[in-house]
Write a protein that holds these residues in place. Structure first.
Motif, PDB file in Angstrom:
ATOM      1  N   THR A 166       1.536  10.370  -6.011  1.00 30.47           N
ATOM      2  CA  THR A 166       2.703  11.224  -6.220  1.00 30.47           C
ATOM      3  C   THR A 166       3.652  10.581  -7.240  1.00 30.47           C
ATOM      4  N   LEU A 167       4.583  11.377  -7.732  1.00 32.04           N
ATOM      5  CA  LEU A 167       5.722  10.900  -8.519  1.00 32.04           C
ATOM      6  C   LEU A 167       6.968  11.443  -7.831  1.00 32.04           C
ATOM      7  N   ILE A 168       7.954  10.574  -7.605  1.00 33.73           N
ATOM      8  CA  ILE A 168       9.103  10.922  -6.761  1.00 33.73           C
ATOM      9  C   ILE A 168      10.399  10.566  -7.493  1.00 33.73           C
ATOM     10  N   LYS A 169      11.397  11.424  -7.336  1.00 36.61           N
ATOM     11  CA  LYS A 169      12.702  11.128  -7.917  1.00 36.61           C
ATOM     12  C   LYS A 169      13.250   9.826  -7.341  1.00 36.61           C
ATOM     13  N   LYS A 170      13.790   8.986  -8.211  1.00 29.71           N
ATOM     14  CA  LYS A 170      14.339   7.706  -7.765  1.00 29.71           C
ATOM     15  C   LYS A 170      15.468   7.913  -6.756  1.00 29.71           C
ATOM     16  N   ASP A 171      16.233   9.008  -6.893  1.00 32.12           N
ATOM     17  CA  ASP A 171      17.348   9.270  -5.984  1.00 32.12           C
ATOM     18  C   ASP A 171      16.907   9.351  -4.521  1.00 32.12           C
ATOM     19  N   CYS A 172      15.623   9.711  -4.298  1.00 29.48           N
ATOM     20  CA  CYS A 172      15.123   9.826  -2.923  1.00 29.48           C
ATOM     21  C   CYS A 172      15.130   8.478  -2.199  1.00 29.48           C
ATOM     22  N   PHE A 173      15.182   7.392  -2.980  1.00 30.52           N
ATOM     23  CA  PHE A 173      15.143   6.056  -2.383  1.00 30.52           C
ATOM     24  C   PHE A 173      16.525   5.402  -2.344  1.00 30.52           C
ATOM     25  N   ALA A 174      17.560   6.203  -2.559  1.00 29.86           N
ATOM     26  CA  ALA A 174      18.920   5.656  -2.522  1.00 29.86           C
ATOM     27  C   ALA A 174      19.236   5.093  -1.143  1.00 29.86           C
ATOM     28  N   THR A 175      18.782   5.777  -0.092  1.00 30.57           N
ATOM     29  CA  THR A 175      19.046   5.326   1.292  1.00 30.57           C
ATOM     30  C   THR A 175      17.763   5.128   2.088  1.00 30.57           C
ATOM     31  N   ARG A 176      16.618   5.219   1.441  1.00 29.38           N
ATOM     32  CA  ARG A 176      15.348   5.109   2.153  1.00 29.38           C
ATOM     33  C   ARG A 176      14.611   3.829   1.761  1.00 29.38           C
ATOM     34  N   ARG A 177      13.950   3.223   2.742  1.00 27.87           N
ATOM     35  CA  ARG A 177      13.051   2.110   2.502  1.00 27.87           C
ATOM     36  C   ARG A 177      11.854   2.236   3.439  1.00 27.87           C
ATOM     37  N   PHE A 178      10.727   1.658   3.032  1.00 28.01           N
ATOM     38  CA  PHE A 178       9.535   1.644   3.883  1.00 28.01           C
ATOM     39  C   PHE A 178       9.786   0.746   5.099  1.00 28.01           C
ATOM     40  N   ASP A 179       9.209   1.123   6.227  1.00 25.45           N
ATOM     41  CA  ASP A 179       9.388   0.359   7.461  1.00 25.45           C
ATOM     42  C   ASP A 179       8.477  -0.865   7.441  1.00 25.45           C
ATOM     43  N   ASN A 180       9.073  -2.061   7.381  1.00 23.30           N
ATOM     44  CA  ASN A 180       8.292  -3.302   7.325  1.00 23.30           C
ATOM     45  C   ASN A 180       7.473  -3.551   8.579  1.00 23.30           C
ATOM     46  N   GLU A 181       7.832  -2.900   9.688  1.00 18.06           N
ATOM     47  CA  GLU A 181       7.118  -3.108  10.942  1.00 18.06           C
ATOM     48  C   GLU A 181       5.972  -2.120  11.134  1.00 18.06           C
ATOM     49  N   LEU A 182       5.783  -1.227  10.174  1.00 19.61           N
ATOM     50  CA  LEU A 182       4.729  -0.218  10.267  1.00 19.61           C
ATOM     51  C   LEU A 182       3.575  -0.614   9.358  1.00 19.61           C
ATOM     52  N   SER A 183       2.429  -0.914   9.960  1.00 19.54           N
ATOM     53  CA  SER A 183       1.273  -1.369   9.184  1.00 19.54           C
ATOM     54  C   SER A 183       0.355  -0.225   8.777  1.00 19.54           C
ATOM     55  N   TYR A 184       0.486   0.921   9.404  1.00 15.09           N
ATOM     56  CA  TYR A 184      -0.370   2.076   9.114  1.00 15.09           C
ATOM     57  C   TYR A 184       0.512   3.300   8.910  1.00 15.09           C
ATOM     58  N   ALA A 185       0.188   4.105   7.907  1.00 18.27           N
ATOM     59  CA  ALA A 185       0.851   5.389   7.628  1.00 18.27           C
ATOM     60  C   ALA A 185       2.304   5.233   7.193  1.00 18.27           C
ATOM     61  N   GLU A 186       2.652   4.068   6.632  1.00 17.66           N
ATOM     62  CA  GLU A 186       4.019   3.878   6.161  1.00 17.66           C
ATOM     63  C   GLU A 186       4.348   4.829   5.013  1.00 17.66           C
ATOM     64  N   ASP A 187       3.362   5.116   4.151  1.00 18.34           N
ATOM     65  CA  ASP A 187       3.609   6.042   3.045  1.00 18.34           C
ATOM     66  C   ASP A 187       3.691   7.483   3.543  1.00 18.34           C
ATOM     67  N   ALA A 188       2.894   7.825   4.568  1.00 19.20           N
ATOM     68  CA  ALA A 188       2.938   9.174   5.123  1.00 19.20           C
ATOM     69  C   ALA A 188       4.307   9.458   5.733  1.00 19.20           C
ATOM     70  N   ARG A 189       4.838   8.477   6.456  1.00 13.98           N
ATOM     71  CA  ARG A 189       6.166   8.675   7.063  1.00 13.98           C
ATOM     72  C   ARG A 189       7.220   8.887   5.989  1.00 13.98           C
ATOM     73  N   MET A 190       7.161   8.087   4.921  1.00 13.74           N
ATOM     74  CA  MET A 190       8.136   8.228   3.835  1.00 13.74           C
ATOM     75  C   MET A 190       8.059   9.616   3.200  1.00 13.74           C
ATOM     76  N   LEU A 191       6.845  10.066   2.893  1.00 18.69           N
ATOM     77  CA  LEU A 191       6.676  11.364   2.239  1.00 18.69           C
ATOM     78  C   LEU A 191       7.156  12.513   3.116  1.00 18.69           C
ATOM     79  N   LEU A 192       6.758  12.509   4.385  1.00 14.19           N
ATOM     80  CA  LEU A 192       7.150  13.604   5.270  1.00 14.19           C
ATOM     81  C   LEU A 192       8.659  13.665   5.433  1.00 14.19           C
TER      82      LEU A 192
END
Length: 585
Positions: A166-192
């Motif tokens: 995917t390509l995502i607007k940088k603004d979407c990450f202004a308050t979002r970060r990947f969960d360091n404690e999630l080893s599986y589906a971390e990208d799926a959670r971010m996208l949804l």
């Protein structure tokens, strides 16, 4: 202080022990048609112990204006991406993995489409194509029939779980970060979570993301299932978390999240071993089950029954894990079928459950023997397996001997959803008609269910891939048509030669079969007449020995058990076991 350079796209790549593939990935970014001058590539070395760091430094020195290298202690892909996001200054963000590649026009087309639809979408996705060990389209690519904006409130089944494609607007990450404690589906959670903002995303079909399938992919999956992080954290921090976040933001769990979560859960629910032995404790297993059941209660029945990759038996079983459906289960008897139905929601049809597999066939001087197994619903407590033959308008029935085959049971969350009975069926030569069409059936009480879902095992002499395949011995020939076994009594050897001719003609049209293979088969028939001893071919894998096959081969040749049998062990010459077996023979 100098002015910060601007880029159209920042590519954030987590790097960990990928020296074999990293340069190929980097070159796929430097050669993008959008122009590498418009790209910022951020390589985050997550504590690699191979030569990955050297490669990062090499390309950073070559492209100092475009490549940023970051080094950190190993913490996983989420922490590496989060670290990379600190340096990202591009208008849009991509997360290409270090062992994958982008098609050369990918960033150009995604960037243009996002720009064009800036007020409507924050994300654009492209098809994901597998290469390496497997070359194929990803099963979720059907949504890329044309380039368009997908409205997730209407097309809730358009699942997009890979953030790399995917390509995502940088603004979407202004308050979002990947969960360091999630080893599986971390990208799926971010996208949804991002999709919940607008309920739309773009689909561009004229390019692709190339996802590498490694030779050890299966063992990697097994290794993952051996880890505790695969279970409770996945449920708490992905499935239940994304549902709870949706409720907080919009007041309900939208169908696209329900459908996507069910898509991801199905691969766990269709494992016969729900939890890998020893991965988590008994108390943790109970909690994992409770979390799974809790999640299913938030998923509508419709989101289960509409799954495209889920078989009917599993749909039925998953529906029956929901407490409101348990009381709705019923057994329905129709003509030639018995179904298990969840009233008002879903009917599991017989063809899905009643698989018949033929495994062995033999013909001797007295009889024909067929062995195999059938699957059936556990709600059918006592069944019989029969073969039926129509003769002069009447049905002749042959009952098979049965034995339980637990190794072929299927399970959902450790509950049996289909059982299996092994069968052995004899027809003595005196019982054989000139021409017999035998149909495999299950008899329960007074209802017969024809096993329309027939498979041939690897040791059965017939194959569905070759319609003219056959077995012949002593005047009896077995072949098949549709879902029936055809048994023919042939006294004329010319008829057998006709079958062999048809078989060779069809075989020659098969992939990887040559005229040399056909000549070897013809030679076999000539040499067969000179045979004095039985010949047994034994193997483990063609590429590897040192298993039961080798042990049996050794037994046959050292215990004087093979006086009337010639045994050969089959192994590829480039196998590491080849020389050892040659020396020890």
């Amino acid at each position: 202080m100098g002015q910060v350079r601007s880029y159209k796209v920042s590519v954030v790549t987590a790097v960990y022990n990928v020296e074999k593939y990293l340069e190929e990935m980097i070159m796929s970014i430097t050669s993008q048609t959008i122009g590498f001058e418009n790209i910022q590539l951020i390589l985050v070395d997550d504590g690699s112990t191979d030569g990955s760091r050297r490669i990062c430094e090499k390309y950073a020195a070559k492209y100092p204006e475009n490549i940023v290298t970051v080094y950190k202690e190993n913490g996983g892909v989420s922490s590496a991406r989060n670290e990379g996001l600190k340096y990202a200054v591009g208008e849009y963000i991509n997360f290409t993995d270090a062992d994958d590649m982008l098609e050369s026009n990918a960033l150009e087309l995604m960037f243009a489409y996002l720009k064009e639809n800036d007020e409507e979408i924050d994300v654009v996705a492209i098809p994901l194509k597998l290469f390496g060990r497997i070359s194929m389209e990803h099963p979720l690519n059907d949504k890329f029939s044309k380039t368009r904006v997908i409205d997730l409130e209407k097309e809730y089944n358009c699942v997009q779980l890979s953030i790399s494609s995917t390509l995502i607007k940088k603004d979407c990450f202004a308050t979002r970060r990947f969960d360091n404690e999630l080893s599986y589906a971390e990208d799926a959670r971010m996208l949804l979570d991002i999709f919940t903002d607008r309920m739309k995303y773009g689909a561009v079909c004229e390019t692709c993301y190339r996802y590498r399938k490694h030779d050890d992919e299966d063992s990697a999956i097994d290794t993952g299932r051996n880890k505790a992080s695969y279970y409770i954290p996945y449920m708490e921090k992905f499935i239940l978390c994304i549902m709870e976040k949706a409720v907080e933001k919009i007041g309900y769990v939208p169908r696209f999240i329900q459908y996507a979560c069910m898509y991801d859960l199905q691969w766990r629910l269709t494992q016969n071993e729900f939890v890998k032995h020893g991965a988590i404790t008994g108390e943790e297993i109970r909690k994992y089950k409770q979390l799974m059941l809790k999640a299913l209660e938030s998923i509508e029945n419709k989101m289960i029954t509409e799954q495209k990759n889920l078989g009917n038996n599993y749909k039925r079983a998953i529906l029956l894990l929901k407490k409101d459906n348990i009381a709705k289960k019923e057994l329905v008897f129709d003509s030639n079928d018995i179904r298990v139905r969840v009233r008002g929601s879903f009917t599991s049809v017989g063809v899905g459950a009643y698989l018949g597999q033929y495994e062995f066939a033999s013909i001797d001087d007295e009889k024909l023997t067929i062995e195999g197994y059938v699957r059936y619903f556990p709600e059918l407590e006592d069944i019989n397996v029969v073969f039926r033959q129509e003769q002069n308008g009447m049905l002749i029935e042959y009952t098979a001997e049965l034995v339980d085959r637990k190794e072929h049971y299927s399970y959902c969350m450790n509950e049996v959803i289909t059982k299996a009975k092994g069968f052995r069926f004899h027809i003595h030569r005196g019982q054989m008609l000139e021409d017999m069409d035998l149909q495999l059936c299950i008899r329960y009480k007074n209802t017969y269910v024809i096993c329309n879902n027939i498979a041939f095992g690897s040791f059965f002499p017939l194959t569905k891939d070759i319609k003219s395949s056959y077995l012949y011995k002593g005047g009896v020939l077995i072949t098949h048509s549709e879902n029936a076994l055809k048994i023919l009594k042939l006294s004329d050897e010319k008829k057998v030669k006709e079958y062999e001719k048809l078989f060779q003609e069809e075989l020659l049209n098969c992939e990887n079969v040559t005229s040399e293979d056909i000549n070897l088969r013809k030679l076999y028939f000539r040499l067969k007449k000179l045979k004095r001893k039985e010949v047994w071919l034994i193997c483990d894998r063609f590429s590897k020995a040192d298993d039961n096959g080798e042990a049996f081969f050794t037994y046959m040749n050292t215990k004087e058990k093979a006086k009337d049998i010639k045994t050969y062990f089959m192994l590829e010459k480039d196998s590491k076991d080849y020389e050892r077996l040659i020396k020890n023979r």
